[in-house]
Design a protein around this motif. Structure first.
Motif, PDB file in Angstrom:
ATOM      1  N   LEU A 180      27.964  17.010 -10.198  1.00  0.00           N
ATOM      2  CA  LEU A 180      28.622  15.936 -10.949  1.00  0.00           C
ATOM      3  C   LEU A 180      29.912  16.410 -11.611  1.00  0.00           C
ATOM      4  CD1 LEU A 180      25.539  14.170 -12.611  1.00  0.00           C
ATOM      5  CD2 LEU A 180      26.807  13.480 -10.568  1.00  0.00           C
ATOM      6  N   GLN A 181      30.056  17.739 -11.752  1.00  0.00           N
ATOM      7  CA  GLN A 181      31.297  18.290 -12.293  1.00  0.00           C
ATOM      8  C   GLN A 181      32.461  18.132 -11.313  1.00  0.00           C
ATOM      9  OE1 GLN A 181      30.349  22.381 -13.161  1.00  0.00           O
ATOM     10  NE2 GLN A 181      28.738  21.861 -14.643  1.00  0.00           N
ATOM     11  N   ASP A 182      32.135  17.869 -10.043  1.00  0.00           N
ATOM     12  CA  ASP A 182      33.162  17.779  -9.007  1.00  0.00           C
ATOM     13  C   ASP A 182      33.734  16.371  -8.849  1.00  0.00           C
ATOM     14  OD1 ASP A 182      32.602  20.460  -8.420  1.00  0.00           O
ATOM     15  OD2 ASP A 182      31.062  19.907  -6.950  1.00  0.00           O
ATOM     16  N   ILE A 183      33.087  15.385  -9.470  1.00  0.00           N
ATOM     17  CA  ILE A 183      33.479  13.999  -9.235  1.00  0.00           C
ATOM     18  C   ILE A 183      33.624  13.235 -10.550  1.00  0.00           C
ATOM     19  CG2 ILE A 183      32.373  13.903  -6.956  1.00  0.00           C
ATOM     20  CD1 ILE A 183      30.019  12.431  -8.237  1.00  0.00           C
ATOM     21  N   ASN A 184      34.356  12.146 -10.479  1.00  0.00           N
ATOM     22  CA  ASN A 184      34.407  11.196 -11.585  1.00  0.00           C
ATOM     23  C   ASN A 184      33.337  10.142 -11.311  1.00  0.00           C
ATOM     24  OD1 ASN A 184      36.772  12.254 -13.019  1.00  0.00           O
ATOM     25  ND2 ASN A 184      37.912  11.633 -11.196  1.00  0.00           N
ATOM     26  N   LEU A 185      32.179  10.336 -11.904  1.00  0.00           N
ATOM     27  CA  LEU A 185      31.020   9.511 -11.570  1.00  0.00           C
ATOM     28  C   LEU A 185      31.227   8.072 -12.034  1.00  0.00           C
ATOM     29  CD1 LEU A 185      28.113   9.755 -10.376  1.00  0.00           C
ATOM     30  CD2 LEU A 185      27.300   9.926 -12.743  1.00  0.00           C
ATOM     31  N   PRO A 186      31.095   7.110 -11.109  1.00  0.00           N
ATOM     32  CA  PRO A 186      31.213   5.707 -11.524  1.00  0.00           C
ATOM     33  C   PRO A 186      30.007   5.285 -12.356  1.00  0.00           C
ATOM     34  CG  PRO A 186      30.550   5.844  -9.226  1.00  0.00           C
ATOM     35  CD  PRO A 186      30.849   7.243  -9.659  1.00  0.00           C
ATOM     36  N   ALA A 187      30.162   4.216 -13.106  1.00  0.00           N
ATOM     37  CA  ALA A 187      29.077   3.751 -13.976  1.00  0.00           C
ATOM     38  C   ALA A 187      28.073   2.919 -13.186  1.00  0.00           C
ATOM     39  CB  ALA A 187      29.672   2.919 -15.117  1.00  0.00           C
ATOM     40  N   GLY A 188      26.929   2.693 -13.813  1.00  0.00           N
ATOM     41  CA  GLY A 188      25.950   1.748 -13.297  1.00  0.00           C
ATOM     42  C   GLY A 188      25.189   2.224 -12.074  1.00  0.00           C
ATOM     43  N   LYS A 189      24.782   1.258 -11.256  1.00  0.00           N
ATOM     44  CA  LYS A 189      23.929   1.528 -10.104  1.00  0.00           C
ATOM     45  C   LYS A 189      24.620   2.447  -9.093  1.00  0.00           C
ATOM     46  CE  LYS A 189      21.136  -0.779  -6.577  1.00  0.00           C
ATOM     47  NZ  LYS A 189      20.730  -2.094  -6.002  1.00  0.00           N
ATOM     48  N   THR A 190      25.935   2.266  -8.927  1.00  0.00           N
ATOM     49  CA  THR A 190      26.678   3.111  -7.980  1.00  0.00           C
ATOM     50  C   THR A 190      26.591   4.573  -8.397  1.00  0.00           C
ATOM     51  OG1 THR A 190      28.224   1.323  -7.478  1.00  0.00           O
ATOM     52  CG2 THR A 190      28.922   3.559  -6.927  1.00  0.00           C
ATOM     53  N   GLY A 191      26.778   4.848  -9.673  1.00  0.00           N
ATOM     54  CA  GLY A 191      26.696   6.212 -10.176  1.00  0.00           C
ATOM     55  C   GLY A 191      25.314   6.806  -9.990  1.00  0.00           C
ATOM     56  N   ARG A 192      24.283   6.017 -10.244  1.00  0.00           N
ATOM     57  CA  ARG A 192      22.903   6.512 -10.067  1.00  0.00           C
ATOM     58  C   ARG A 192      22.621   6.808  -8.600  1.00  0.00           C
ATOM     59  NH1 ARG A 192      22.072   2.414 -13.908  1.00  0.00           N
ATOM     60  NH2 ARG A 192      21.323   0.937 -12.328  1.00  0.00           N
ATOM     61  N   THR A 193      23.137   5.965  -7.713  1.00  0.00           N
ATOM     62  CA  THR A 193      22.928   6.181  -6.279  1.00  0.00           C
ATOM     63  C   THR A 193      23.640   7.440  -5.804  1.00  0.00           C
ATOM     64  OG1 THR A 193      22.754   3.796  -5.890  1.00  0.00           O
ATOM     65  CG2 THR A 193      23.236   5.175  -3.990  1.00  0.00           C
ATOM     66  N   TYR A 261      26.858  11.337   0.534  1.00  0.00           N
ATOM     67  CA  TYR A 261      27.436  11.797  -0.739  1.00  0.00           C
ATOM     68  C   TYR A 261      28.873  12.266  -0.528  1.00  0.00           C
ATOM     69  CZ  TYR A 261      28.732  14.980  -4.463  1.00  0.00           C
ATOM     70  OH  TYR A 261      29.440  15.610  -5.453  1.00  0.00           O
ATOM     71  N   CYS A 262      29.134  12.958   0.580  1.00  0.00           N
ATOM     72  CA  CYS A 262      30.495  13.435   0.854  1.00  0.00           C
ATOM     73  C   CYS A 262      31.479  12.274   0.960  1.00  0.00           C
ATOM     74  CB  CYS A 262      30.516  14.264   2.136  1.00  0.00           C
ATOM     75  SG  CYS A 262      29.787  15.906   1.964  1.00  0.00           S
ATOM     76  N   PHE A 263      31.034  11.142   1.511  1.00  0.00           N
ATOM     77  CA  PHE A 263      31.896   9.961   1.548  1.00  0.00           C
ATOM     78  C   PHE A 263      32.181   9.472   0.130  1.00  0.00           C
ATOM     79  CE2 PHE A 263      30.785   9.714   6.041  1.00  0.00           C
ATOM     80  CZ  PHE A 263      31.970   9.222   6.599  1.00  0.00           C
ATOM     81  N   ALA A 264      31.145   9.513  -0.715  1.00  0.00           N
ATOM     82  CA  ALA A 264      31.352   9.143  -2.111  1.00  0.00           C
ATOM     83  C   ALA A 264      32.291  10.129  -2.790  1.00  0.00           C
ATOM     84  CB  ALA A 264      30.017   9.081  -2.856  1.00  0.00           C
ATOM     85  N   ARG A 265      32.146  11.408  -2.461  1.00  0.00           N
ATOM     86  CA  ARG A 265      33.017  12.421  -3.058  1.00  0.00           C
ATOM     87  C   ARG A 265      34.459  12.216  -2.624  1.00  0.00           C
ATOM     88  NH1 ARG A 265      32.180  19.054  -3.045  1.00  0.00           N
ATOM     89  NH2 ARG A 265      33.874  19.475  -4.520  1.00  0.00           N
ATOM     90  N   ALA A 266      34.652  11.759  -1.375  1.00  0.00           N
ATOM     91  CA  ALA A 266      36.012  11.461  -0.921  1.00  0.00           C
ATOM     92  C   ALA A 266      36.671  10.411  -1.818  1.00  0.00           C
ATOM     93  CB  ALA A 266      35.975  10.979   0.534  1.00  0.00           C
ATOM     94  N   ARG A 267      35.868   9.497  -2.304  1.00  0.00           N
ATOM     95  CA  ARG A 267      36.383   8.431  -3.177  1.00  0.00           C
ATOM     96  C   ARG A 267      36.537   8.883  -4.626  1.00  0.00           C
ATOM     97  NH1 ARG A 267      37.984   5.685  -6.516  1.00  0.00           N
ATOM     98  NH2 ARG A 267      37.798   3.434  -6.863  1.00  0.00           N
ATOM     99  N   TYR A 268      35.570   9.668  -5.122  1.00  0.00           N
ATOM    100  CA  TYR A 268      35.506   9.945  -6.551  1.00  0.00           C
ATOM    101  C   TYR A 268      35.823  11.398  -6.920  1.00  0.00           C
ATOM    102  CZ  TYR A 268      33.039   5.474  -6.546  1.00  0.00           C
ATOM    103  OH  TYR A 268      32.702   4.146  -6.368  1.00  0.00           O
ATOM    104  N   ALA A 269      36.223  12.231  -5.959  1.00  0.00           N
ATOM    105  CA  ALA A 269      36.452  13.655  -6.250  1.00  0.00           C
ATOM    106  C   ALA A 269      37.527  13.868  -7.294  1.00  0.00           C
ATOM    107  CB  ALA A 269      36.845  14.387  -4.965  1.00  0.00           C
TER     108      ALA A 269
END
Length: 271
Positions: A180-193, A261-269
């Motif tokens: 989680l230190q590598d990404i800007n975690l979105p809030a809510g259900k998306t962040g939990r997923t 998760y890597c796809f999510a990291r591409a968005r939120y890294a």
């Protein structure tokens, strides 16, 4: 120009390059294509768990891409994305400040990531140019060369222990949610997923890497380079355990989770 001013100028140039929007976009693309490869590897591993064949590693994933419609174009996208991400990690290592043990550990970590991304990118380039893609063959060839050299057994054992350490690092990073230190975690259900995908993915990938390291150690102890079969061999070794199909299926689904998760990291890294 003094050494200090030269170093400051180099850092300034590296920092500007890192902040370049197009370069950051390409690096984010690297995370995405890395995710695609892990999803493909997980899919192949699942098919192996259910009795089908296939090479469940980067080589198998790249071969699968090559044989798909538009495969050569996809391979070039993978190559460029991973090379951009690898270069980004090189700059990250260069920009680490300090001279203590922690600073050098950070440089080694970022440098190791850079080597991994650049190497997989080179493999994609090789396949795109019509070359081979057997990751397990490359692993066995390297092991055979090392075992044939003076002190080779010791070197291969050290290599295996190093790979095991990397695997443990992945497991711990997943279990403690350090990713989680590598990404800007979105809030809510998306962040939990995203968090759950990262946890499952990092732990599964860590388990697979630990088995790869164990196989290197077995190859050293038995002086048999054919035992060092890389990720493909590691996953197929899991299939040979009691309840192996179930274990391999769980790890395969974990690798797919890591890919998503890597796809999510591409968005939120955090870049």
């Amino acid at each position: 120009m003094s050494h200090a001013s030269s170093a400051a100028s180099a850092r300034s140039t590296a920092s500007r390059l890192q902040d370049n929007h197009a370069f950051q976009l390409a690096a984010r693309g690297g995370y995405a294509v890395n995710g695609l490869l892990h999803i493909l590897i997980g899919g192949i591993a699942l098919s192996v768990a259910f009795g089908s064949g296939g090479e469940a590693d980067q080589g198998g994933a790249l071969s699968g891409l090559a044989s798909s419609p538009g495969g050569i174009f996809l391979l070039w996208v993978v190559t460029i994305g991973l090379w951009a991400l690898g270069l980004f990690q090189v700059l990250e290592a260069f920009l680490v400040r300090g001279s203590g043990k922690d600073a050098w550990a950070d440089r080694a970590k970022e440098g190791g990531k850079a080597v991994a991304y650049l190497a997989i990118g080179f493999s994609a380039f090789n396949v795109a140019m019509g070359g081979g893609s057997s990751s397990s063959g490359q692993s066995q060839g390297l092991t055979a060369q090392l075992l044939a050299s003076p002190g080779g057994v010791f070197v291969v054992v050290l290599l295996g222990l190093g790979v095991i350490a990397v695997g443990v690092y992945f497991v711990v990073k997943g279990a403690r949610k350090k990713f989680l230190q590598d990404i800007n975690l979105p809030a809510g259900k998306t962040g939990r997923t995203v968090t759950r995908l990262g946890q499952v993915g990092y732990i599964a990938k860590g388990v697979a890497i630990v088995v790869v390291g164990i196989l290197f150690c077995v190859a050293a102890i038995t002086s048999d380079p054919s035992e060092a079969t890389g990720l493909d061999g590691a996953l197929k070794t899991l299939a040979e355990l009691p309840l192996g199909a179930v274990i391999l299926s769980v790890v395969a689904l974990g690798l797919i989770a890591y890919g998503v998760y890597c796809f999510a990291r591409a968005r939120y890294a955090r870049l």
